[in-house]
Design a protein around this motif. Structure first.
Motif: not given
Length: 267
Positions: A57-58, A201-205, A213-220, A222-224
């Protein structure tokens, strides 16, 4: 003597002490991760389903965010460097805002713009039935928000340094604005574009605060990889350290392999 016959200038010894301390400040925390990690079980930890999904995902979201930074931030950098419209200083300050804002604040700003209660989110839902917050698209938007200034700042600086003389010559020879931009401006700053994209790219990773805060942490969904590290740190420290090392390795590979030669001063 160098091969050009010029004598190499020595460096003041006083520079070595803070230089070595700075290097240690960067390197030693990574060494601490390696010392703390369970090297024997490392392959199993970094190939767990959660780690693999987070890495995938990342990489996917960081690539899309980098493309958006180029498509949107590239023209913005050209406008800032070449345009004479009033208010450029204010626009430039606004562009730099994500660099100084805490990422969590950026995430809140995105949430209250594109979230279910935000005016942008309401418009998108009423017009197209789209909900951006807590989705993979939200991850991309958060990464683009924090990464784009790196491209804009670097590219604008390169354009100002290059000047407008080559573009002026092309224009006097009859080339139109689009031809001048495509055949002169872009090739002139290709090294800066390359280095800016690598930084984006490095900053996004590595983005964490705005994403959670905006996307949460949902496995598969939004969880990067950074969010996976944060989640594992609360329940499984060994896995968190292993995934952290995976993120370090990916970051090093990106910088070493993709970094343009121009950034290293070897034009």
């Amino acid at each position: 003597m160098t091969k050009h016959g010029a004598r190499r200038t020595g460096l003041p010894f006083v520079l070595w002490i803070p230089g070595v301390v700075a290097l240690a400040l960067v390197v030693l925390p990574v060494v601490g991760l390696i010392v703390r990690s369970d090297l024997g079980n490392l392959p199993n930890l970094i190939t767990s389903p959660g780690a693999v999904h987070a890495l995938d995902l990342s990489l996917r979201t960081a690539v899309v965010a980098t493309v958006l930074c180029l498509v949107l931030g590239g023209p913005l950098a050209v406008l800032l460097a070449r345009s004479t419209m009033p208010g450029l200083r204010v626009v430039r300050a606004l562009v730099l805002l994500p660099l100084v804002l805490p990422p969590v604040v950026g995430g809140l700003a995105l949430l209250y713009l594109f979230g279910r209660a935000g005016f942008g989110g309401k418009l998108l839902y009423e017009a197209f039935g789209l909900r951006l917050s807590f989705s993979t698209t939200a991850v991309v938007l958060a990464q683009t928000f924090v990464a784009m200034p790196f491209l804009v700042v670097g590219l604008e600086g390169a354009l100002r340094t290059a000047g407008e003389r080559y573009e002026a010559v092309a224009a006097t020879l009859g080339a139109g604005p689009w031809t001048v931009f495509r055949r002169v401006t872009v090739p002139l700053v290709l090294p800066a574009i390359g280095s800016g994209l690598v930084l984006c790219f490095a900053r996004a990773m590595g983005e964490f605060g705005a994403t959670i805060t905006f996307a949460g942490s949902l496995e598969g969904v939004t969880r990067t990889l950074p969010l996976e590290v944060y989640t594992l740190a609360e329940t499984d420290v060994d896995s968190a350290v292993a995934v952290s090392l995976l993120l370090v390795v990916v970051s090093i590979v990106v910088i070493v392999v993709a970094r343009p030669r121009a950034v290293e001063g070897r034009l």
